[in-house]
Design a protein around this motif. Structure first.
Motif, PDB file in Angstrom:
ATOM      1  N   GLY A   1     -11.770 -18.781  13.321  1.00 39.75           N
ATOM      2  CA  GLY A   1     -12.124 -17.755  14.298  1.00 39.75           C
ATOM      3  C   GLY A   1     -10.946 -17.425  15.189  1.00 39.75           C
ATOM      4  O   GLY A   1     -10.083 -18.260  15.475  1.00 39.75           O
ATOM      5  N   HIS A   2     -10.855 -16.138  15.605  1.00 50.38           N
ATOM      6  CA  HIS A   2      -9.756 -15.631  16.424  1.00 50.38           C
ATOM      7  C   HIS A   2      -8.425 -15.851  15.694  1.00 50.38           C
ATOM      8  O   HIS A   2      -8.300 -15.416  14.558  1.00 50.38           O
ATOM      9  N   ALA A   3      -7.443 -16.519  16.303  1.00 54.49           N
ATOM     10  CA  ALA A   3      -6.161 -16.705  15.612  1.00 54.49           C
ATOM     11  C   ALA A   3      -6.008 -18.103  15.026  1.00 54.49           C
ATOM     12  O   ALA A   3      -4.940 -18.451  14.523  1.00 54.49           O
TER      13      ALA A   3
ATOM     14  N   THR B   1       1.761 -20.215  18.554  1.00 55.52           N
ATOM     15  CA  THR B   1       2.569 -18.991  18.551  1.00 55.52           C
ATOM     16  C   THR B   1       3.018 -18.585  19.945  1.00 55.52           C
ATOM     17  O   THR B   1       4.101 -18.029  20.109  1.00 55.52           O
ATOM     18  N   HIS B   2       2.166 -18.807  20.967  1.00 52.90           N
ATOM     19  CA  HIS B   2       2.546 -18.444  22.336  1.00 52.90           C
ATOM     20  C   HIS B   2       1.572 -19.057  23.329  1.00 52.90           C
ATOM     21  O   HIS B   2       0.565 -19.655  22.942  1.00 52.90           O
ATOM     22  N   GLY B   3       1.897 -18.875  24.618  1.00 57.99           N
ATOM     23  CA  GLY B   3       1.212 -19.619  25.661  1.00 57.99           C
ATOM     24  C   GLY B   3      -0.087 -19.025  26.178  1.00 57.99           C
ATOM     25  O   GLY B   3      -0.646 -19.566  27.127  1.00 57.99           O
TER      26      GLY B   3
ATOM     27  N   GLY C   1      -4.009 -18.391  26.569  1.00 60.06           N
ATOM     28  CA  GLY C   1      -5.072 -19.387  26.427  1.00 60.06           C
ATOM     29  C   GLY C   1      -5.815 -19.336  25.110  1.00 60.06           C
ATOM     30  O   GLY C   1      -6.326 -20.356  24.643  1.00 60.06           O
ATOM     31  N   ASP C   2      -5.875 -18.156  24.495  1.00 63.25           N
ATOM     32  CA  ASP C   2      -6.605 -18.054  23.227  1.00 63.25           C
ATOM     33  C   ASP C   2      -5.749 -18.486  22.028  1.00 63.25           C
ATOM     34  O   ASP C   2      -6.187 -18.370  20.877  1.00 63.25           O
ATOM     35  N   HIS C   3      -4.538 -19.019  22.306  1.00 62.83           N
ATOM     36  CA  HIS C   3      -3.653 -19.503  21.229  1.00 62.83           C
ATOM     37  C   HIS C   3      -3.204 -20.935  21.510  1.00 62.83           C
ATOM     38  O   HIS C   3      -3.352 -21.806  20.672  1.00 62.83           O
ATOM     39  N   LEU C   4      -2.684 -21.151  22.735  1.00 59.65           N
ATOM     40  CA  LEU C   4      -2.392 -22.527  23.185  1.00 59.65           C
ATOM     41  C   LEU C   4      -3.686 -23.335  23.145  1.00 59.65           C
ATOM     42  O   LEU C   4      -3.705 -24.487  22.702  1.00 59.65           O
TER      43      LEU C   4
ATOM     44  N   GLY D   1       0.951 -14.271  14.811  1.00 62.64           N
ATOM     45  CA  GLY D   1       0.642 -14.477  16.227  1.00 62.64           C
ATOM     46  C   GLY D   1       0.009 -13.220  16.794  1.00 62.64           C
ATOM     47  O   GLY D   1      -0.653 -12.461  16.095  1.00 62.64           O
ATOM     48  N   ASP D   2       0.220 -12.992  18.081  1.00 59.86           N
ATOM     49  CA  ASP D   2      -0.196 -11.733  18.701  1.00 59.86           C
ATOM     50  C   ASP D   2       1.003 -10.806  18.686  1.00 59.86           C
ATOM     51  O   ASP D   2       2.068 -11.156  19.206  1.00 59.86           O
ATOM     52  N   THR D   3       0.840  -9.633  18.127  1.00 54.33           N
ATOM     53  CA  THR D   3       1.981  -8.723  18.096  1.00 54.33           C
ATOM     54  C   THR D   3       1.538  -7.294  17.824  1.00 54.33           C
ATOM     55  O   THR D   3       0.475  -7.062  17.239  1.00 54.33           O
TER      56      THR D   3
ATOM     57  N   ILE E   1      -7.036 -11.524  11.276  1.00 58.19           N
ATOM     58  CA  ILE E   1      -7.430 -12.439  12.354  1.00 58.19           C
ATOM     59  C   ILE E   1      -7.469 -11.666  13.679  1.00 58.19           C
ATOM     60  O   ILE E   1      -7.140 -10.485  13.727  1.00 58.19           O
ATOM     61  N   HIS E   2      -7.858 -12.352  14.745  1.00 54.87           N
ATOM     62  CA  HIS E   2      -7.823 -11.798  16.102  1.00 54.87           C
ATOM     63  C   HIS E   2      -8.663 -10.527  16.211  1.00 54.87           C
ATOM     64  O   HIS E   2      -8.219  -9.504  16.739  1.00 54.87           O
ATOM     65  N   TYR E   3      -9.883 -10.590  15.698  1.00 58.56           N
ATOM     66  CA  TYR E   3     -10.828  -9.477  15.846  1.00 58.56           C
ATOM     67  C   TYR E   3     -12.241 -10.056  15.990  1.00 58.56           C
ATOM     68  O   TYR E   3     -12.511 -11.184  15.569  1.00 58.56           O
TER      69      TYR E   3
HETATM   70 MN    MN Z   1      -4.410 -13.422  21.692  1.00 57.49          MN
END
Ligand code: MN
Ligand code: NI
Length: 257
Positions: free
Chosen positions: A30-32, A72-74, A76-79, A169-171, A219-221
């Protein structure tokens, strides 16, 4: 059976495992958040937001032992739950330098953090992890202050059998994705499609063209109402790309590669 016999046969790190025919399992949490099990049985979790992720099914929240946690980055939905997962498991974290410093401040021991930066490749547990560019932001609010956690990134993960996976990641889509395609030839790309905070399906279709990839895991949807992009919208936007497979998993669902 003597103690130890069965361990010998089942240990997936033993050299006699035929990694060329080994399968890789990819589970979308789920998510990323994506869990990869490599041909030698290494368990790699990318963007470890699972315990508190509303999209992760209850029975998938406790993911057990891990070898690598890639962040991938800091945001909250990834860290996500990185600190608690790293406390609970023996996994090593791979992330950008500043985020590694943050994990250390949170009590993760330095020898379990592989801090790196874009363009570099680290070789951990038989896996090559390359950090690549992402176009996004990367801060975090803590104690009423925004703290900088380094630039956002993507990862190219090359497994023991050469299978190459790209997690963006997010991009937003960016033209240098062409270089990622030319340099690493990913077999499968995990691309955000939700829009609002990242590229939407139309942007993801452009990313597919730049990368030259034939298999995509969106992902991320769907996690939040604003993340409106869908796999069907990606299929429609990429309908002109021959032989493209869009793998629309349900959160908790797995595929073999
Ligand atoms: Mn995100
Ligand atoms: Ni983000």
């Amino acid at each position: 059976m003597k103690a130890g016999d069965e361990d010998n046969r089942l240990d997936p790190t033993k050299e006699d495992v035929d990694v060329t025919s080994g399968t890789t399992t990819i589970t979308w949490l789920g998510h990323a958040a994506v869990l990869i099990t490599s041909p030698r049985g290494k368990r790699i979790l990318i963007d470890p937001w699972v315990e508190t992720n509303p999209a992760t099914p209850a029975d998938a929240k406790q993911i057990g032992q891990l070898d690598l946690v890639l962040i991938t980055h800091g945001h909250g939905d990834h860290l996500g739950d990185a600190v608690s997962i790293l406390r609970r498991t023996n996994a090593r974290a791979v992330c950008i330098f500043e985020l590694g410093q943050y994990l250390q401040m949170k009590g993760v021991s330095a020898d379990r953090i592989v801090g790196m930066n874009k363009g570099g490749t680290v070789h951990v547990d038989g896996i090559d992890v390359t950090m690549v560019h992402a176009t996004h932001s990367g801060g975090f609010v803590e104690d009423g202050k925004i703290i900088y956690l380094g630039e956002p990134a993507g990862f190219v993960v090359r497994l023991e059998n050469g299978l190459t996976l790209y997690h963006a990641g997010d991009t937003a889509v960016f033209a240098d994705m062409r270089l990622i395609g030319e340099q690493y030839h990913p077999d499968l790309a995990m691309l955000p499609i939700g829009g609002h905070y990242t590229m939407d399906p139309r942007g993801a279709a452009a990313a597919v063209r730049l990368l030259g990839v034939k298999r995509v895991l969106p992902i991320h949807y769907g996690t939040f109402p604003v993340l409106t992009g869908t796999p069907d919208q990606l299929r429609a936007a990429a309908a002109d790309i021959p032989d493209l497979i869009v793998h629309a998993l349900k959160p908790g669902g797995s595929m073999s590669v």
